[in-house]
Design a protein around this motif. Structure first.
Motif, mmCIF file in Angstrom:
data_model
loop_
_atom_site.group_PDB
_atom_site.id
_atom_site.type_symbol
_atom_site.label_atom_id
_atom_site.label_comp_id
_atom_site.label_asym_id
_atom_site.label_seq_id
_atom_site.Cartn_x
_atom_site.Cartn_y
_atom_site.Cartn_z
ATOM 1 N N MET A 132 0.814 -1.222 0.000
ATOM 2 C CA MET A 132 0.000 0.000 0.000
ATOM 3 C C MET A 132 0.847 1.271 0.000
ATOM 4 S SD MET A 132 -3.195 1.208 0.248
ATOM 5 C CE MET A 132 -4.210 -0.093 0.976
ATOM 6 N N ASP A 133 0.679 2.090 -1.020
ATOM 7 C CA ASP A 133 1.250 3.437 -1.007
ATOM 8 C C ASP A 133 0.447 4.263 -0.012
ATOM 9 O OD1 ASP A 133 2.726 5.675 -1.626
ATOM 10 O OD2 ASP A 133 1.617 6.129 -3.458
ATOM 11 N N VAL A 134 1.084 5.217 0.637
ATOM 12 C CA VAL A 134 0.381 6.045 1.622
ATOM 13 C C VAL A 134 -0.294 7.236 0.963
ATOM 14 C CG1 VAL A 134 0.629 7.523 3.659
ATOM 15 C CG2 VAL A 134 1.843 5.322 3.537
ATOM 16 N N MET A 135 0.437 7.947 0.120
ATOM 17 C CA MET A 135 -0.093 9.163 -0.494
ATOM 18 C C MET A 135 -0.794 8.822 -1.805
ATOM 19 S SD MET A 135 2.927 11.912 0.415
ATOM 20 C CE MET A 135 4.295 10.848 -0.043
ATOM 21 N N PRO A 156 -2.076 -9.198 5.824
ATOM 22 C CA PRO A 156 -0.950 -8.319 6.152
ATOM 23 C C PRO A 156 -0.802 -7.187 5.147
ATOM 24 C CG PRO A 156 -0.164 -10.417 5.268
ATOM 25 C CD PRO A 156 -1.637 -10.555 5.455
ATOM 26 N N ILE A 157 -0.471 -6.011 5.669
ATOM 27 C CA ILE A 157 -0.316 -4.813 4.843
ATOM 28 C C ILE A 157 1.086 -4.246 5.043
ATOM 29 C CG2 ILE A 157 -1.117 -2.451 4.426
ATOM 30 C CD1 ILE A 157 -3.880 -3.319 5.396
ATOM 31 N N ILE A 158 1.777 -4.011 3.930
ATOM 32 C CA ILE A 158 3.075 -3.335 3.959
ATOM 33 C C ILE A 158 2.906 -1.961 3.320
ATOM 34 C CG2 ILE A 158 5.459 -3.341 3.154
ATOM 35 C CD1 ILE A 158 5.383 -6.359 3.081
ATOM 36 N N PHE A 159 3.224 -0.911 4.056
ATOM 37 C CA PHE A 159 3.145 0.447 3.519
ATOM 38 C C PHE A 159 4.460 0.825 2.843
ATOM 39 C CE2 PHE A 159 -0.086 0.815 6.939
ATOM 40 C CZ PHE A 159 -1.147 1.281 6.179
ATOM 41 N N LEU A 160 4.349 1.461 1.676
ATOM 42 C CA LEU A 160 5.489 2.041 0.983
ATOM 43 C C LEU A 160 5.233 3.544 0.886
ATOM 44 C CD1 LEU A 160 5.885 -0.496 -1.979
ATOM 45 C CD2 LEU A 160 6.988 -0.568 0.257
ATOM 46 N N SER A 161 6.154 4.355 1.389
ATOM 47 C CA SER A 161 5.880 5.786 1.426
ATOM 48 C C SER A 161 7.163 6.598 1.349
ATOM 49 C CB SER A 161 5.133 6.143 2.720
ATOM 50 O OG SER A 161 4.936 7.539 2.811
ATOM 51 N N ALA A 162 7.042 7.780 0.765
ATOM 52 C CA ALA A 162 8.157 8.728 0.744
ATOM 53 C C ALA A 162 8.295 9.443 2.086
ATOM 54 C CB ALA A 162 7.954 9.755 -0.370
ATOM 55 N N ARG A 163 7.282 9.309 2.944
ATOM 56 C CA ARG A 163 7.332 9.944 4.262
ATOM 57 C C ARG A 163 8.290 9.168 5.162
ATOM 58 N NH1 ARG A 163 0.830 10.606 5.459
ATOM 59 N NH2 ARG A 163 0.336 12.006 3.716
ATOM 60 N N SER A 164 9.333 9.861 5.643
ATOM 61 C CA SER A 164 10.336 9.208 6.482
ATOM 62 C C SER A 164 10.291 9.655 7.939
ATOM 63 C CB SER A 164 11.737 9.468 5.917
ATOM 64 O OG SER A 164 12.001 10.869 5.871
ATOM 65 N N ASP A 165 9.363 10.560 8.283
ATOM 66 C CA ASP A 165 9.284 11.046 9.656
ATOM 67 C C ASP A 165 8.747 9.942 10.566
ATOM 68 O OD1 ASP A 165 6.091 11.848 10.180
ATOM 69 O OD2 ASP A 165 6.729 11.899 8.071
ATOM 70 N N GLN A 222 2.477 5.521 12.645
ATOM 71 C CA GLN A 222 1.090 5.370 12.212
ATOM 72 C C GLN A 222 0.940 4.160 11.292
ATOM 73 O OE1 GLN A 222 -0.566 8.847 10.326
ATOM 74 N NE2 GLN A 222 -2.650 8.028 10.312
ATOM 75 N N GLY A 223 1.899 4.022 10.372
ATOM 76 C CA GLY A 223 1.850 2.891 9.461
ATOM 77 C C GLY A 223 1.997 1.562 10.163
ATOM 78 N N LEU A 224 2.898 1.481 11.136
ATOM 79 C CA LEU A 224 3.129 0.240 11.861
ATOM 80 C C LEU A 224 1.989 -0.076 12.830
ATOM 81 C CD1 LEU A 224 6.952 0.614 12.560
ATOM 82 C CD2 LEU A 224 5.858 -1.024 11.016
ATOM 83 N N THR A 225 1.231 0.949 13.199
ATOM 84 C CA THR A 225 0.061 0.726 14.042
ATOM 85 C C THR A 225 -1.090 0.151 13.229
ATOM 86 O OG1 THR A 225 0.666 2.548 15.516
ATOM 87 C CG2 THR A 225 -1.630 1.837 15.558
ATOM 88 N N ILE A 226 -1.268 0.670 12.016
ATOM 89 C CA ILE A 226 -2.379 0.218 11.167
ATOM 90 C C ILE A 226 -2.025 -1.081 10.445
ATOM 91 C CG2 ILE A 226 -3.853 0.808 9.196
ATOM 92 C CD1 ILE A 226 -3.355 3.766 9.939
ATOM 93 N N GLY A 227 -0.813 -1.130 9.888
ATOM 94 C CA GLY A 227 -0.385 -2.289 9.099
ATOM 95 C C GLY A 227 0.663 -3.107 9.810
ATOM 96 N N GLU A 228 1.330 -3.969 9.046
ATOM 97 C CA GLU A 228 2.320 -4.871 9.626
ATOM 98 C C GLU A 228 3.765 -4.450 9.353
ATOM 99 O OE1 GLU A 228 -1.168 -6.308 10.446
ATOM 100 O OE2 GLU A 228 -0.685 -6.041 8.323
ATOM 101 N N ASP A 229 3.982 -3.583 8.346
ATOM 102 C CA ASP A 229 5.341 -3.156 8.040
ATOM 103 C C ASP A 229 5.288 -1.819 7.314
ATOM 104 O OD1 ASP A 229 8.087 -3.179 7.916
ATOM 105 O OD2 ASP A 229 8.252 -5.046 6.794
ATOM 106 N N TYR A 230 6.437 -1.134 7.288
ATOM 107 C CA TYR A 230 6.516 0.200 6.684
ATOM 108 C C TYR A 230 7.904 0.353 6.085
ATOM 109 C CZ TYR A 230 5.926 5.334 6.382
ATOM 110 O OH TYR A 230 5.800 6.635 5.954
#
Length: 225
Positions: free
Chosen positions: A51-54, A75-84, A90-98
């Motif tokens: 899953m892309d975030v933006m 299971p959901i893995i987030f891929l995002s340009a957000r590095s903060d 937030q991603g690790l709370t909702i999904g399984e990996d970031y």
């Protein structure tokens, strides 16, 4: 196990095209969406989400929350340009990996492999059927669709599986299943027919009837849908 169904939600056409080709080369079945439209309609067929975030419209976090609310353990893995750190948490709370873009596809593939093995265990695929021999569980098309066997059907199926590619006679079934009980050979036919219906093998390709000999579970005719 090859043949997992992966839902990829990525609005960047260049990134999406490259990632889709990489995943397909590794044996995954990829369903690619560029936004949240149609995701809920196909999610029950999927085994993992990349899953892309933006995203345009509903972002990846919101879309993932809707998926989780369906009660599906995907299971959901987030891929995002957000590095903060807040985005990661937030991603690790909702999904399984970031993972932060840009990323090395080899790392993504390794994380996917480990997560799928941890989440689903080790499976054998025969045609459209996924078999977890250790836990004695059988799935169709996707690991979200477990076959609802009765106790006797499960015992018969795994007797065939444990002796796959071998012919088992009706007497062998009766010795294994019923021992001193009523030895009616027709009961084997009845249960095999029910098993075939449940695994969508009505033509007897996977569980073959060799007339005058018995039944055999074939593993040589494998394919990915």
């Amino acid at each position: 196990m090859r043949g997992y169904n992966i839902l990829m939600v990525e609005d960047d056409v260049v990134i999406g095209d490259i990632l889709q080709k990489i995943l397909q080369r590794e044996g995954y079945n990829v369903c690619w969406k560029t936004n949240g439209s149609g995701v809920i309609q196909v999610i029950r067929e999927m085994d993992m989400v990349i899953m892309d975030v933006m995203l345009p419209g509903e972002d990846g976090y919101q879309l993932s929350k809707r998926i989780k609310q369906l009660g599906l353990q995907i299971p959901i893995i987030f891929l995002s340009a957000r590095s903060d750190m807040e985005s990661k948490l937030q991603g690790l709370t909702i999904g399984e990996d970031y993972m932060v873009k840009p990323y090395d596809p080899r790392e993504l593939l390794l994380r996917m492999k480990k997560m799928l093995e941890q989440h689903y265990g080790t499976f054998t695929q025969i045609n459209h059927v996924y078999i977890d021999a250790e836990r004695r569980r059988v799935f169709l098309t996707s690991l979200q669709h477990e076959v609802d066997f009765t106790a006797i059907e499960r015992k018969i199926f795994f007797y065939l599986y444990d002796n796959r590619d071998r012919i088992l006679t009706k007497d062998q079934f009766l010795d294994y299943l019923w021992q001193l009980e009523d030895r009616n050979p027709n009961i084997v036919n009845v249960h095999i027919k029910k098993i075939r219906a449940k695994i969508k093998d009505n033509e007897g390709i996977m569980i073959q009837n060799l007339y005058g000999e018995g039944y055999r579970l074939n593993t040589y005719n494998k394919k990915c849908n």
